[in-house]
Design an enzyme around this catalytic site. Structure first.
Site, short mmCIF file in Angstrom:
data_model
loop_
_atom_site.label_atom_id
_atom_site.label_comp_id
_atom_site.label_asym_id
_atom_site.label_seq_id
_atom_site.Cartn_x
_atom_site.Cartn_y
_atom_site.Cartn_z
CD1 TRP A 114 56.10 -10.69 22.59
CD2 TRP A 114 57.03 -10.68 20.57
NE1 TRP A 114 56.12 -9.39 22.15
CE2 TRP A 114 56.69 -9.36 20.91
CE3 TRP A 114 57.63 -10.92 19.32
CZ2 TRP A 114 56.93 -8.29 20.05
CZ3 TRP A 114 57.87 -9.85 18.48
CH2 TRP A 114 57.52 -8.54 18.85
CD GLU A 148 59.97 -8.93 27.14
OE1 GLU A 148 60.32 -7.76 26.97
OE2 GLU A 148 58.77 -9.28 27.19
CD GLN A 175 65.61 2.39 25.58
OE1 GLN A 175 65.88 3.50 25.15
NE2 GLN A 175 64.59 2.17 26.38
CB THR A 176 64.04 -2.26 19.81
OG1 THR A 176 65.43 -2.13 20.08
CG2 THR A 176 63.82 -2.51 18.34
CG LEU A 213 67.47 -5.03 16.47
CD1 LEU A 213 66.20 -4.49 15.83
CD2 LEU A 213 67.23 -6.44 16.98
CE1 TYR A 220 71.89 2.08 22.03
CE2 TYR A 220 69.82 1.37 22.98
CZ TYR A 220 70.73 2.36 22.70
OH TYR A 220 70.48 3.65 23.11
CE1 TYR A 243 59.45 -4.73 30.49
CE2 TYR A 243 61.26 -5.67 29.20
CZ TYR A 243 59.91 -5.43 29.39
OH TYR A 243 59.01 -5.91 28.48
CG ASP A 297 57.85 -0.78 29.44
OD1 ASP A 297 57.00 -0.29 30.21
OD2 ASP A 297 57.57 -1.16 28.30
CB CYS A 325 48.83 6.10 28.19
SG CYS A 325 49.27 7.46 29.28
CB CYS A 341 43.19 12.18 26.75
SG CYS A 341 44.91 12.23 27.30
CB CYS A 388 43.90 10.07 34.04
SG CYS A 388 45.55 10.59 33.53
#
Length: 350
Positions: free
Chosen positions: A25, A38, A43-44, A81, A83, A121, A139, A193, A199, A208
């Site tokens: 996508w 989206e 949460q996936t 999946l 939720y 979001y 997010d 990150c 790092c 940072c």
DNA sequence: AACTCGGGGTC
DNA sequence: GACCCAGAGTT
């Protein structure tokens, strides 16, 4: 003020030169496809949602295809999946857009935000990726990157924290290229990150704050702790005349709208044996004779807020029982295979 | 503001 | 076992 501009430019430079992340996508401008991706990714993990996205796009090439699909069919595609309210809201919004907006996805932030299943979001992601509007996404990746780079120990899951981080994200946004900026900060959070960050190869480590104050492990801060509930589910798979008893979950509880077999929930381990099963069948369902009973070993499934443990007991019946006026259905295996079941059941039932 | 909603990967 | 993931809706 200056460090935000530096932050933005370092991120975009990393994005241009080092970001190797590829997803189906990515770069997509069709709001239907971006919206679908989206919702699937809420949460996936990207890797987990990937194949679902491709299944959905193949089955429903446009929002009108999705709007006209039957609920059961869409839930079956979503099966596994998690939720599942996302799936319900996905259908609701597809139908809203198909009817109220003649199948044309709205392009205004507040209109998009008003749709079911779309929060701040997702609305920001859609308008920035599809319409180049200057809305910064926030997010889990963004919260982690911002809290570390700017050294902010405000809890990210507090009301004040959400407000401050949203403001900061908006100030860091490159308003001339919101799509590229939003993509870069999420990819950066997902690949560099990370919760356990890289790092040593990070091209933002010179400025940072968390890295230079040795506070990487302390950020981001979350205040809410997770409390796990233990639940015991015993599923009785009643079969009679080539059909099995199933019903749909309707309560405000996990797995709403999915199907299941006859459920007996207990507060503790029921520790079934044949004697207890026979006694329970007689007492609860007035079943006094059976053709065969098969008790399978206990199984466990971990959810974020619950630990589900339980048993599957196959009961072959001699006659159709009165299942306490429960609103269930007697279905063939072929029919059952078209319905969505929770992973806990699907893994057992094959 | 606090709860609730899945399933799976990573450490 | 704890934490987290391209969050959102409900109470």
């Amino acid at each position: 003020m200056k460090n935000k501009k530096l932050f933005r430019n370092l991120l975009l430079k990393w994005h241009r030169e080092k970001n190797k992340r590829v997803m189906p996508w990515k770069g997509e401008k069709d709001p239907y496809k971006v919206w679908l991706s989206e919702i699937i990714l809420q949460q996936t993990r990207v890797e987990q949602g990937w194949s679902y996205y491709e299944k959905f796009i193949q089955a429903y090439p446009s929002i009108t295809h999705l709007a006209k699909a039957k609920d059961e069919e869409v839930f079956k595609l979503w099966e596994g999946l998690g939720y599942y309210s996302r799936c319900k809201n996905l259908l609701h919004t597809a139908r809203t857009i198909n009817e109220k907006y003649s199948g044309n996805f709205p392009s205004d932030y507040n209109t998009i935000l008003s749709l079911k299943g779309i929060g701040a979001y997702t609305a920001s992601a859609i308008v920035s990726f599809c319409f180049d509007l200057p809305y910064a996404v926030v997010d889990g990746n963004v919260l982690r990157v911002l809290s570390r780079y700017f050294g902010i120990d405000l809890p990210t899951d507090s009301t004040e924290g959400k407000k401050i981080f949203t403001q900061l994200a908006q100030e860091c946004l490159d308003k001339d290229q919101p799509a590229a900026y939003n993509q870069s900060i999420m990819d950066f959070g997902a690949t560099i990150c990370k919760p356990a960050p890289l790092c040593n190869v990070c091209c933002l480590n010179k400025t940072c704050i968390a890295f230079n104050k040795n506070k990487i492990d302390l950020l981001p801060v979350k205040q809410k702790m997770i409390i796990k509930k233990e639940r015991w589910f015993s599923y009785f798979i009643f079969s009679f005349g080539g059909k099995k008893f199933v019903e749909q979950r309707t309560a405000k509880d996990i797995w709403q709208n999915l199907y299941e077999f006859y459920l007996e929930e207990t507060t503790a381990n029921p520790e079934w044996n044949f004697e207890k099963i026979k006694e329970w069948l007689c007492k609860k369902l007035n079943i006094t004779s059976t053709r065969n009973i098969n008790i399978f070993p206990a199984r466990k499934q971990l959810l974020t807020h619950q630990t589900i443990q339980g048993y599957f007991v196959c009961v072959e019946l001699n006659s159709e029982p009165d299942l306490n006026s429960k609103t269930g259905l007697w279905l063939s295996d072929a029919e059952i295979n078209t319905l969505a079941f929770p992973r806990f059941i699907h893994q057992f039932n094959g």
